[in-house]
Design a protein around this motif. Structure first.
Motif: not given
Length: 649
Positions: A422-430
């Motif tokens: 729950g500390s954050g999020s991330v986008k996909a590299l490709t």
């Protein structure tokens, strides 16, 4: 005059380098022998033997001669690189060449008493060309059935029908058939002769086998393996240092038949078959140990068997049997035991360093998967769902019919997957797209749609599957559009061709790993069993993977995810994720991120308890099946992939 004597006189052939070669040369000139087969490592003198026979035929015993290479390019290259220089530099051969214009063509050379024809394995190439002598080179690279007309041996035999009793064929190749067919079968059906030199230590005659007798430090680096290389005498256990190889070879020159011993006693000398082990060819034992250890490391770190296959086929002169050969397909119950309690589908657990998204294009939906990769190529199937409707929730997706429906994929580039703690999020590299799932113009149109929306081209990965199991894992990218004056446009879609069979071999090995760590594949707690069923929907048959059930999308998505990581400028051969740009690097998570130490998966149920997913299983969608928001092109956040000076690229 024997073929060996002719080669010594005219080609400066040295029979002392590899004494066993002379026996094969002379078998080609022996009237009692009609067929000669040679299985051995690459660059072991197979071409020198064949060329010696060809030159002897032209000058000493003229007869129509045909050489068949695996394809037209190789046929042309062999003539230009090997045949033409031999004729040019050998007065006895040059004198036999007819003086007429057109007598010295690449594929047809005319001599005073014979024609030399160079062909490739197309049925039409064998027609209307009666010849008593033929050479099938690199035989294992030639298809077993040529245009539905039979094997190259069958077609060549048909060309020699009217020369019965005076016909001769030479079949040579490095082995490349896991099932033992091809050159191995041809040799085994003949005399199947093996080399048995004299051990310089104990004096016993021994038959060396690189798989059994080459020893080295197999726990350290490749350089340490090279430094510790030696051979164990199979007769008395003598330790033979690399210098002993010369003594072994020299001993062959004084032995009957130059050290060859027939092992198939049921046949006569009409077909003589010879097997050469890599320990008695040109490559030194330390170099063999170096390459073998490198191949072992590739298997240990990446579960990539291709280097092992290449080593044993090309260096060892042995057919490589996959470590997966004979294994039953992975059962759903085994994969179900991998599902990790507490890890929610659609979240990114600890250990993941980068996320890639893959899309398999179907006629009425997009099948989507999100896969995370960590150090050692450990991976996690983070998300799995289908996009079946457009953003309005009503219009059915039909990507093969409507170009505009591909816009449903644009939100994947801006979507963020929440971290498990729950500390954050991330986008996909490709986002990797199946470039063969739709028509070429539709895939290219999607690429241009992404660029127009402000998405950097480096984040769009277009993949297409190749059917050659011996190709590279991923080939060089090819641009779709061409300039009017030739050459590829740099601002056009680039497609990577991937070796799907080799990648599925790797995934199969990783699915069999029992302990989490490098190469292990993790599944979330509530991953639907229909997806597990899709992962096991193919079986390996005769070196290739074939579908045994109709739905295999999840398997394809995992293959595409690994291919996307391998493509330049991403991981390529690296197994760590230090290369990931900071904008797409998954931050470290706290103890709540379901990170290591991780529980060992529960022991799988017996195969008899395998759970099959039937048609009544409802498609599970733990995350939204389609984007609900209207897509707005994001502004470029950084220069991570070459938009400015000092960029990541």
């Amino acid at each position: 005059m024997t073929v060996t004597q002719w080669s010594i006189e005219h080609l400066n052939y040295d029979p002392e380098v590899l004494p066993w070669q002379a026996e094969i040369m002379d078998a080609l000139g022996d009237p009692e022998t009609a067929e000669v087969g040679l299985q051995g490592p690459a660059q072991a003198g197979k071409s020198e033997i064949g060329l010696g026979w060809l030159g002897w035929s032209i000058e000493h015993s003229p007869a129509g001669f045909m050489i068949c290479q695996p394809d037209k390019t190789l046929a042309q290259d062999f003539v230009v690189r090997r045949v033409a220089p031999m004729i040019k530099n050998t007065d006895a051969l040059k004198a036999q060449l007819l003086p007429e214009i057109g007598a010295d063509n690449i594929f047809l050379k005319q001599f005073r008493a014979m024609l030399l024809t160079s062909i490739w394995p197309v049925a039409a190439q064998f027609r209307a060309r009666p010849v008593p002598r033929g050479w099938l080179d690199d035989f294992d690279a030639i298809d077993d059935d040529i245009d539905g007309q039979g094997s190259a041996i069958t077609l060549l035999d048909a060309r020699a029908t009217t020369f019965e009793g005076r016909d001769k064929k030479f079949v040579s190749s490095s082995p490349a058939r896991e099932n033992g067919g091809g050159i191995e079968a041809f040799v085994a059906e003949g005399t199947d002769e093996r080399l048995r030199p004299v051990c310089p230590s104990c004096g016993e005659r021994i038959e060396l086998d690189i798989r059994r007798d080459l020893r080295f430090d197999d726990k350290g680096t490749a350089e340490e393996a090279e430094a510790t290389a030696h051979v164990i005498c199979p007769a008395s256990g003598c330790i033979l240092d690399p210098d002993a190889k010369r003594d072994l070879l020299d001993s062959l020159a004084t032995l009957p038949n130059r050290g060859w011993v027939q092992t198939n006693m049921k046949v006569g000398r009409r077909r003589r078959g010879f097997r050469v082990d890599g320990l008695l060819a040109f490559t030194s034992w330390p170099k063999l140990a170096l390459e073998w250890r490198r191949a072992q490391i590739a298997w240990e770190t990446r579960q990539d068997e291709a280097p092992l296959i290449g080593f044993f086929n090309s260096r060892g002169g042995q057919n490589y049997r996959s470590q997966m050969t004979g294994e039953k397909p992975v059962a759903i119950s085994v994969l179900a035991a991998r599902r990790r309690k507490g890890w929610k589908l659609g979240t990114v657990p600890a250990g993941v360093r980068v996320v890639v998204v893959t899309v398999d294009v179907q006629h009425n939906r997009f099948e989507v998967g999100a896969v995370g990769y960590g150090d050692g190529l450990e991976s996690w199937l983070i998300d799995r769902y289908a996009i079946e409707t457009l953003a309005d929730g009503l219009t059915a997706v039909q990507p093969l019919r409507y170009r505009e429906h591909w816009a449903a994929l644009l939100p994947l580039f801006s979507r963020e997957w929440p971290l498990a703690d729950g500390s954050g999020s991330v986008k996909a590299l490709t986002v990797a797209i199946d470039a063969r799932g739709g028509e070429a113009d539709l895939v290219a149109g999607f690429w241009h749609m992404c660029v127009a929306a402000g998405i950097h081209p480096g984040r769009v990965t277009l993949l297409q599957g190749g059917n050659n199991p011996r190709a590279d894992l991923i080939g060089r990218a090819r641009r779709s559009d061409q300039k009017s004056r030739g050459g590829a446009k740099r601002n056009s879609p680039a497609k990577w061709t991937v070796n799907v069979h080799a990648l599925k071999n790797i995934l199969d090995a990783r699915l069999r790993r029992e302990v989490p760590g490098p190469g292990y594949i993790h599944f979330p707690e509530k991953l639907g069993e229909q997806y597990l069923d899709e992962i096991t929907a193919e079986e390996k048959q005769k070196g290739k993977w074939v579908k045994v059930r109709p739905r295999n999308e999840t398997l394809d998505l995992l293959v595409m995810a690994y291919a996307a990581i391998l493509r330049p400028p991403f991981a390529q051969s690296r197994t760590t994720m230090n290369w990931v740009p900071s904008e797409f690097r998954v931050p470290d998570q706290s103890g709540g991120g379901l990170g290591a130490p991780m529980e060992e998966p529960a022991r799988a149920a017996p195969d008899a308890e395998r759970v099959e997913a039937g048609p009544a299983v409802e498609r599970e969608t733990a995350t939204p099946a389609a984007p609900a928001e209207t897509y707005a092109p994001p502004a470029p956040a950084s220069d991570w992939i070459g938009m400015g000076g000092g960029s990541w690229l």
